[in-house]
Design a protein around this motif. Structure first.
Motif, short mmCIF file in Angstrom:
data_model
loop_
_atom_site.label_atom_id
_atom_site.label_comp_id
_atom_site.label_asym_id
_atom_site.label_seq_id
_atom_site.Cartn_x
_atom_site.Cartn_y
_atom_site.Cartn_z
N GLN A 175 -23.28 6.92 0.51
CA GLN A 175 -22.98 8.33 0.70
C GLN A 175 -21.50 8.55 1.02
OE1 GLN A 175 -25.59 9.70 3.81
NE2 GLN A 175 -27.38 8.75 2.89
N ASP A 176 -20.73 7.45 1.11
CA ASP A 176 -19.35 7.53 1.58
C ASP A 176 -18.41 6.87 0.59
OD1 ASP A 176 -17.54 8.39 3.51
OD2 ASP A 176 -17.42 6.42 4.42
N THR A 177 -18.74 6.98 -0.71
CA THR A 177 -17.94 6.34 -1.75
C THR A 177 -17.39 7.38 -2.71
OG1 THR A 177 -19.37 4.40 -1.62
CG2 THR A 177 -17.97 4.57 -3.55
N VAL A 178 -16.10 7.29 -2.97
CA VAL A 178 -15.45 8.22 -3.90
C VAL A 178 -14.73 7.41 -4.96
CG1 VAL A 178 -13.76 10.05 -4.17
CG2 VAL A 178 -15.14 9.93 -2.08
N ALA A 179 -15.14 7.53 -6.22
CA ALA A 179 -14.48 6.83 -7.31
C ALA A 179 -13.24 7.61 -7.73
CB ALA A 179 -15.45 6.67 -8.49
N GLU A 180 -12.11 6.93 -7.77
CA GLU A 180 -10.86 7.57 -8.15
C GLU A 180 -9.91 6.53 -8.75
OE1 GLU A 180 -8.49 8.88 -4.78
OE2 GLU A 180 -9.69 7.60 -3.46
N ARG A 181 -8.91 6.99 -9.44
CA ARG A 181 -7.92 6.08 -10.02
C ARG A 181 -6.94 5.69 -8.91
NH1 ARG A 181 -6.95 4.90 -15.12
NH2 ARG A 181 -8.31 6.60 -15.82
N ILE A 182 -6.81 4.39 -8.66
CA ILE A 182 -5.95 3.93 -7.57
C ILE A 182 -4.95 2.89 -8.07
CG2 ILE A 182 -7.70 4.37 -5.81
CD1 ILE A 182 -8.24 1.37 -5.71
N ASP A 183 -3.80 2.89 -7.41
CA ASP A 183 -2.76 1.91 -7.66
C ASP A 183 -3.00 0.75 -6.70
OD1 ASP A 183 -0.43 0.39 -7.64
OD2 ASP A 183 0.87 2.11 -8.00
N VAL A 184 -3.42 -0.39 -7.24
CA VAL A 184 -3.78 -1.53 -6.40
C VAL A 184 -2.59 -2.02 -5.58
CG1 VAL A 184 -4.63 -3.91 -6.40
CG2 VAL A 184 -5.63 -2.22 -7.96
N GLY A 185 -1.42 -2.03 -6.18
CA GLY A 185 -0.21 -2.47 -5.46
C GLY A 185 0.08 -1.59 -4.26
N GLN A 186 -0.09 -0.29 -4.43
CA GLN A 186 0.15 0.65 -3.32
C GLN A 186 -0.83 0.41 -2.18
OE1 GLN A 186 -1.00 4.73 -3.98
NE2 GLN A 186 0.74 5.50 -2.81
N VAL A 187 -2.10 0.18 -2.52
CA VAL A 187 -3.12 -0.08 -1.49
C VAL A 187 -2.80 -1.39 -0.77
CG1 VAL A 187 -5.57 -0.45 -1.06
CG2 VAL A 187 -4.85 1.20 -2.78
N LEU A 188 -2.33 -2.39 -1.51
CA LEU A 188 -1.96 -3.66 -0.89
C LEU A 188 -0.81 -3.48 0.09
CD1 LEU A 188 -2.11 -6.55 -3.51
CD2 LEU A 188 -2.77 -6.68 -1.10
N ARG A 189 0.19 -2.69 -0.29
CA ARG A 189 1.32 -2.44 0.61
C ARG A 189 0.86 -1.73 1.89
NH1 ARG A 189 3.87 -1.87 -4.45
NH2 ARG A 189 3.37 0.36 -4.59
N MET A 190 -0.10 -0.82 1.75
CA MET A 190 -0.66 -0.15 2.93
C MET A 190 -1.36 -1.16 3.84
SD MET A 190 -2.27 3.19 1.00
CE MET A 190 -3.37 3.56 2.37
N ALA A 191 -2.08 -2.10 3.24
CA ALA A 191 -2.79 -3.12 4.02
C ALA A 191 -1.80 -4.07 4.72
CB ALA A 191 -3.73 -3.91 3.11
N ILE A 192 -0.69 -4.39 4.03
CA ILE A 192 0.34 -5.23 4.65
C ILE A 192 0.96 -4.51 5.85
CG2 ILE A 192 2.63 -6.25 4.28
CD1 ILE A 192 1.76 -6.73 1.34
N LYS A 193 1.23 -3.21 5.68
CA LYS A 193 1.79 -2.41 6.77
C LYS A 193 0.84 -2.38 7.96
CE LYS A 193 3.80 2.14 7.72
NZ LYS A 193 4.07 3.50 7.17
N GLU A 194 -0.46 -2.29 7.69
CA GLU A 194 -1.46 -2.27 8.77
C GLU A 194 -1.40 -3.56 9.60
OE1 GLU A 194 -4.82 -0.97 11.04
OE2 GLU A 194 -3.54 0.13 9.66
N ASN A 195 -1.09 -4.67 8.93
CA ASN A 195 -1.04 -5.97 9.61
C ASN A 195 0.39 -6.40 9.94
OD1 ASN A 195 -3.92 -7.36 9.58
ND2 ASN A 195 -3.71 -6.27 7.63
N ALA A 196 1.36 -5.50 9.76
CA ALA A 196 2.78 -5.86 9.87
C ALA A 196 3.12 -6.49 11.22
CB ALA A 196 3.65 -4.63 9.63
N LEU A 197 2.65 -5.90 12.31
CA LEU A 197 3.02 -6.41 13.63
C LEU A 197 2.48 -7.81 13.85
CD1 LEU A 197 4.54 -5.67 16.19
CD2 LEU A 197 2.40 -4.82 17.15
N PHE A 198 1.26 -8.07 13.39
CA PHE A 198 0.68 -9.41 13.55
C PHE A 198 1.51 -10.44 12.78
CE2 PHE A 198 -3.40 -6.75 13.35
CZ PHE A 198 -3.31 -6.41 14.69
N LEU A 199 1.93 -10.06 11.57
CA LEU A 199 2.71 -10.96 10.72
C LEU A 199 4.11 -11.18 11.30
CD1 LEU A 199 1.64 -9.32 7.34
CD2 LEU A 199 0.90 -11.57 8.16
N ILE A 200 4.72 -10.09 11.79
CA ILE A 200 6.08 -10.19 12.37
C ILE A 200 6.08 -11.05 13.62
CG2 ILE A 200 7.89 -8.85 13.52
CD1 ILE A 200 7.17 -6.54 11.56
#
Length: 337
Positions: A175-200
């Motif tokens: 009930q919580d899924t939305v199909a849309e056209r996504i840029d995989v690279g952009q989503v990856l960069r968002m995920a890297i930013k989410e973990n940025a402090l741990f990586l730094i």
């Protein structure tokens, strides 16, 4: 249905026939002055054969109806009950109706309780995120040397709180899924930013070599998958390590490779890392793992028709492969939405 079950259900009929046979014999003996034993045996044999014949015919009819009823759906059984006045069919249909009604009531009550718990967890997560935001603001105004360590702990709390929210939603993912056209690279960069402090904080270097990849999928859940895998890499990669992210494409799919040069996964644990609650050797010795992150990563990837694979060598590396199949995309996801 067995013959003994049929006899138990019709025992009064059997007893009545035995009594009738006894009465017929008594009348025959008392009224016939000179009777022959052979005539009496012949009469009894004929009566018993007739009674047994009807008993067996009735048994086979009931057995056939019973077997048919047991193989029928509820709708077919309802039709049988309407067109057949057999009491066994009607009784079976009535019992099944009552059972289904009770099951539906229990199911609705269970769903209501689960939804109440999920609503509470969702509200709790949003409330606690306000407190975390206030802590962030206070830290921005502080120059203490221990602020970096404290901020790292707060980021860990943020990650776990967000993970709780995702896991709560995952139980209603259809009930919580939305199909849309996504840029995989952009989503990856968002995920890297989410973990940025741990990586730094561990001086982990991120190297990327990504092609432009566009797929039809659910952006939020794809983000969750990438975030969880990168968080695992940050946990199990030593200080000064490296995470390499690459992409490939062939006629069948797009491939995202996330490889770290961390401590790796023991061979005996590799086949179980997606099992619910499995922590393994690394989860016990290196971090206080719950064993739920990768379990939900796998669960969600299956729902999204995304392939996920892992290879590892203990002490050398761990490499995750996320596969976006070209033939799966929109219709499979839309059917789950």
């Amino acid at each position: 249905m067995k013959i003994q079950d049929y006899l138990k259900a019709h025992k009064l009929w059997v007893v009545s026939n035995v009594i009738v046979l006894f009465i017929v014999n008594s009348i025959y003996i008392s009224t016939v002055v000179e009777y022959r034993s052979s005539d009496l045996l012949y009469m009894n044999g004929l009566l018993i054969i007739i009674q047994l014949s009807f008993l067996l015919i009735g048994f086979w009819q009931q057995k056939n109806k019973y077997n048919k009823a047991m193989k029928s759906s509820m709708e077919e059984l309802e039709k049988m009950a309407i067109h057949d006045d057999d009491y066994i069919i009607n009784m079976l249909y009535t019992l099944l109706q009552q059972q289904r009604f009770q099951h539906q009531n229990n199911e609705e009550a269970f769903k209501k309780k689960i939804n109440e718990i999920q609503d509470y967890i969702t509200q709790w997560v949003h409330d606690i995120k306000v407190n975390i935001a206030v802590c962030d603001l206070l830290l921005d105004e502080t120059e203490d040397i221990k602020v970096r360590d404290l901020r790292n702990q707060i980021e860990q709390i943020k990650f776990r709180v967000n993970q709780t929210l995702y896991i709560t939603r995952a139980n209603h993912y259809s009930q919580d899924t939305v199909a849309e056209r996504i840029d995989v690279g952009q989503v990856l960069r968002m995920a890297i930013k989410e973990n940025a402090l741990f990586l730094i904080n561990k001086d982990i270097t991120i190297n990327t070599d990504l092609h432009h990849i566009t797929v039809i999928n659910d952006k939020r859940w794809v983000y969750y998958i990438f975030t969880q895998i990168l968080n695992n890499s940050s946990k199990y990669t030593q200080k000064g390590g490296t995470v390499q992210i690459n992409s490939e494409e062939d006629d069948h799919a797009y491939y995202i490779y996330i490889k770290d040069d961390g401590i790796g996964i023991p061979k005996e644990d590799l086949g179980r890392i997606f099992d619910k609650g499995f922590t393994g050797k690394n989860g016990k010795n290196v971090t206080k793992s719950t064993g739920m992150g990768l379990y939900y990563t796998k669960k969600i990837s299956e729902m999204l028709q995304i392939g996920i694979d892992v290879k590892s060598e203990e002490g050398e590396y761990t490499a995750f492969t996320i596969i976006f199949y070209k033939l799966s995309d929109y219709f499979n996801i839309a059917s789950n939405g």
